[in-house]
Design an enzyme around this catalytic site. Sequence first.
Site, PDB file in Angstrom:
ATOM      1  N   SER A  44      -2.453  -8.750   2.524  1.00 37.64           N
ATOM      2  CA  SER A  44      -2.850  -8.558   3.920  1.00 37.64           C
ATOM      3  C   SER A  44      -3.360  -9.864   4.525  1.00 37.64           C
ATOM      4  O   SER A  44      -3.083 -10.170   5.684  1.00 37.64           O
ATOM      5  CB  SER A  44      -3.932  -7.480   4.025  1.00 37.64           C
ATOM      6  OG  SER A  44      -3.397  -6.205   3.749  1.00 37.64           O
ATOM      7  N   HIS A  79       0.826  -1.214   0.000  1.00 34.72           N
ATOM      8  CA  HIS A  79       0.000   0.000   0.000  1.00 34.72           C
ATOM      9  C   HIS A  79       0.859   1.261   0.000  1.00 34.72           C
ATOM     10  O   HIS A  79       0.580   2.214  -0.725  1.00 34.72           O
ATOM     11  CB  HIS A  79      -0.900   0.036   1.250  1.00 34.72           C
ATOM     12  CG  HIS A  79      -1.834  -1.116   1.377  1.00 34.72           C
ATOM     13  ND1 HIS A  79      -1.918  -1.889   2.512  1.00 34.72           N
ATOM     14  CD2 HIS A  79      -2.723  -1.650   0.506  1.00 34.72           C
ATOM     15  CE1 HIS A  79      -2.828  -2.827   2.344  1.00 34.72           C
ATOM     16  NE2 HIS A  79      -3.322  -2.717   1.136  1.00 34.72           N
ATOM     17  N   ARG A  83      -2.025  -6.111  -8.879  1.00 39.13           N
ATOM     18  CA  ARG A  83      -1.065  -7.052  -8.324  1.00 39.13           C
ATOM     19  C   ARG A  83      -1.035  -8.360  -9.093  1.00 39.13           C
ATOM     20  O   ARG A  83      -0.070  -8.736  -9.681  1.00 39.13           O
ATOM     21  CB  ARG A  83      -1.381  -7.324  -6.865  1.00 39.13           C
ATOM     22  CG  ARG A  83      -1.108  -6.104  -5.992  1.00 39.13           C
ATOM     23  CD  ARG A  83      -1.296  -6.462  -4.575  1.00 39.13           C
ATOM     24  NE  ARG A  83      -2.591  -7.167  -4.437  1.00 39.13           N
ATOM     25  CZ  ARG A  83      -3.018  -7.718  -3.330  1.00 39.13           C
ATOM     26  NH1 ARG A  83      -2.272  -7.649  -2.255  1.00 39.13           N
ATOM     27  NH2 ARG A  83      -4.187  -8.315  -3.268  1.00 39.13           N
ATOM     28  N   LYS A 104     -15.994  -8.273   4.594  1.00 37.92           N
ATOM     29  CA  LYS A 104     -15.487  -9.216   5.588  1.00 37.92           C
ATOM     30  C   LYS A 104     -15.214  -8.495   6.904  1.00 37.92           C
ATOM     31  O   LYS A 104     -14.824  -7.339   6.914  1.00 37.92           O
ATOM     32  CB  LYS A 104     -14.180  -9.856   5.091  1.00 37.92           C
ATOM     33  CG  LYS A 104     -14.402 -10.940   4.053  1.00 37.92           C
ATOM     34  CD  LYS A 104     -13.098 -11.641   3.707  1.00 37.92           C
ATOM     35  CE  LYS A 104     -12.237 -10.727   2.836  1.00 37.92           C
ATOM     36  NZ  LYS A 104     -10.985 -11.387   2.411  1.00 37.92           N
TER      37      LYS A 104
END
Lengths: 160, 160, 160, 160, 160, 160
Positions: A129, A18, A91, A42
């Site tokens: 993450s 990030h 990504r 979530k």
Amino acid sequence: MPKSAIYPGSFDPVTFGHIDLIERASNIFDEVIVAVASNTVKQPFFTTEERLKLLKEATKNIKNIRVEIFDGLVIEYARKNDANCLIRGLRMISDFEYELQMALTNRRLDKTIETIFLMPSEKNAFISSTLIKEAASLGADISSFVPECVVEVFKNKLKS
Amino acid sequence: MPKSAIYPGSFDPVTFGHIDLIERASNIFDEVIVAVASNTVKQPFFTTEERLKLLKEATKNIKNIRVEIFDGLVIEYARKNDANCLIRGLRMISDFEYELQMALTNRRLDKTIETIFLMPSEKNAFISSTLIKEAASLGADISSFVPECVVEVFKNKLKS
Amino acid sequence: MPKSAIYPGSFDPVTFGHIDLIERASNIFDEVIVAVASNTVKQPFFTTEERLKLLKEATKNIKNIRVEIFDGLVIEYARKNDANCLIRGLRMISDFEYELQMALTNRRLDKTIETIFLMPSEKNAFISSTLIKEAASLGADISSFVPECVVEVFKNKLKS
Amino acid sequence: MPKSAIYPGSFDPVTFGHIDLIERASNIFDEVIVAVASNTVKQPFFTTEERLKLLKEATKNIKNIRVEIFDGLVIEYARKNDANCLIRGLRMISDFEYELQMALTNRRLDKTIETIFLMPSEKNAFISSTLIKEAASLGADISSFVPECVVEVFKNKLKS
Amino acid sequence: MPKSAIYPGSFDPVTFGHIDLIERASNIFDEVIVAVASNTVKQPFFTTEERLKLLKEATKNIKNIRVEIFDGLVIEYARKNDANCLIRGLRMISDFEYELQMALTNRRLDKTIETIFLMPSEKNAFISSTLIKEAASLGADISSFVPECVVEVFKNKLKS
Amino acid sequence: MPKSAIYPGSFDPVTFGHIDLIERASNIFDEVIVAVASNTVKQPFFTTEERLKLLKEATKNIKNIRVEIFDGLVIEYARKNDANCLIRGLRMISDFEYELQMALTNRRLDKTIETIFLMPSEKNAFISSTLIKEAASLGADISSFVPECVVEVFKNKLKS
């Protein structure tokens, strides 16, 4: 007339991936608003306030940025801030698919707001993450994935 | 001897992407059975009856189709209906992978039943029931993704 | 009123992957026209006539099919034959991308003609005419990838 | 201090996909330099001058842009023009891979120049200069893929 | 000095895909440790002991292997067992992405441990423990996906 | 009994990506034979002898390896050298597809020879011989992609 861009995310927690992206965006736009989503699909591991605080700490040396919490639709938030760009990182493939889907959905909700994609450094491109949280909970040293302040908070959180 | 095809799904809720596919299938097959799965892996947002009703309403002008509920294995359901084709939409890569995996699993369970893939219009190709539910719950206007009847039910459901 | 489908390709040469697909298509459609492209972008290894002859020989026991040469646009050829479906095989990801691109291009040229995708058996899904030609030219035994008639023609062609 | 971005390509020929992207870029950056590569790996169908002329004609109503020819490395060209962004379109998966590879190569050659990716409209996302050239040479009507001026030049070129 | 490799997984339950991979690995390495993860992110269908027992039963005729339970980080487990390779199967694209991400994360945690990827037979490449569990719970005959011992345990588990 | 593995390729020219993979392989296998293909599908930029020489120079400090030229089928070459593993690098998606296809083709030609895939460091994962040749021919400094000896030969080759 300053141009603003929004970089929205859950940042649960902020990673070197990030930070890499925020630095790149701050070189392109006059102002980058890093926006922590309080309503995540979530259940997050860190509270909204923890995520905000860690993000602020981790990006305190980057210029031209503002770190904030938002809830609701990201396009509403962009409109309120006179920002016409959303920033997202590219990504991986599966990521890419989901990102395109979300960007096209947002564009149909507001065609004046453009999503632009930036590429992190290859050394940060695979940082996830989710995997970091798994690894940390099993006792891994995660200091090569996240800033020091996140390492500390993880340690305290896992102790309790 | 009429040839039937089954288009199975959770339709939670029906979108313009599904309707696009049902129309295309109805131009190829003598009869298309649109089959609403009552046993879904994830907890659906709408009940089976709501999903059936919305699907019927949204497809009432399409010929050669039948809308039904099914439970159990889709290949059993196909056999009972003398259908030798399953229809699936191709949307995105990650989707595609999962679809191939499911189609090969179904083929091994019954090699007489063929899965055929159709492509929605590019303007419907990225529509995702999941993203729509998220957007609607945050107050977005979803009328460009789903038929009017779904918009209404969503409003009522979110009010309550 | 019989429904026809076109399965176009360069078939340079026909492989077990193509035959697999032709059999599946012949179980779904009343008639399948297997159409050998005479105007290929890449210079083919076999002449149009050789490709036609091998394809006919390799599929002589499959019912409901017709093997022909075509040139020009495949949608023109479909219109002339009153066929409203094009059949394509789904093999791999990069393949899949190109196939979607071509199908959407064809749809924009004629929206009444639908491209449908079938999946070969997993044991045939990776067979590539290009790799087979490379392997054969290096002396490999290619009899598990292509029918006997193709093996023979290859041998003769490589001798000369 | 105005910020410039370069949109490099071969534009052989310009399509509605390119124009879509140029419009989006012109809404984000103070100036967009659309740069026609004169040294292309593959032999182009149109000459550099034809490609430049068609691109200028097709984009004459878009503000904040400049259309030019460049040769050599794109990063050298960016440096000379004080541009710190390269713009690329995201269309499909295989595309995406190649684009990432090229962007990372350019970044290693000059880390001050950032590649940013924009998404065309879904109705333009599948348009491919290569498929258009193939279709046109077989007599297809390509007016839904390219601007009128390109249609005309194609007709003349194919006649001769 | 024997070289060991670890093949970690949840094996919930063991499938012909896993067995295929274990056989291949046992032909390459002096010893393969098949390691059943007791701490899985998702709640497993079978207990750790059931998964271990089924795996042992299903692989009892394969030489050079050892089946064990592990918890914690897989790289710690590899270090304790003097193993410098982790083995993973390559099945599909989305799989592949996740696997690369995990492998790069593990490499950063311990750069002396290498992840190597093997390819199952194409007839086993699409087998998914998740789809098998779904199919079995709907009454499907899963004997072409999993060994006989797993079929039996499933039957008993679903009866109760 | 030593175990050998073959790492075949065109190495046109050797890059830091290849060297990365050779080092990893040499840590796993008793001997790694790096095999330069003399019969390549595309016309190589460097001659077979140049490619061999540069590869030898670039890997002179890596233990347990042997650098050789081969022609014909790679599986024949593996058999002659009593090697039961082929090594390939996993870089990107499109790459991955092609690699799987080739590996399955080779397995069908000789099922006793296994292809194993290794992952280069993320900083080498995007390096492409093709892009490097393009960049070098346009005057780019390629010293961060290839070893010094390759840089020199490129300079001489491009001067002449």
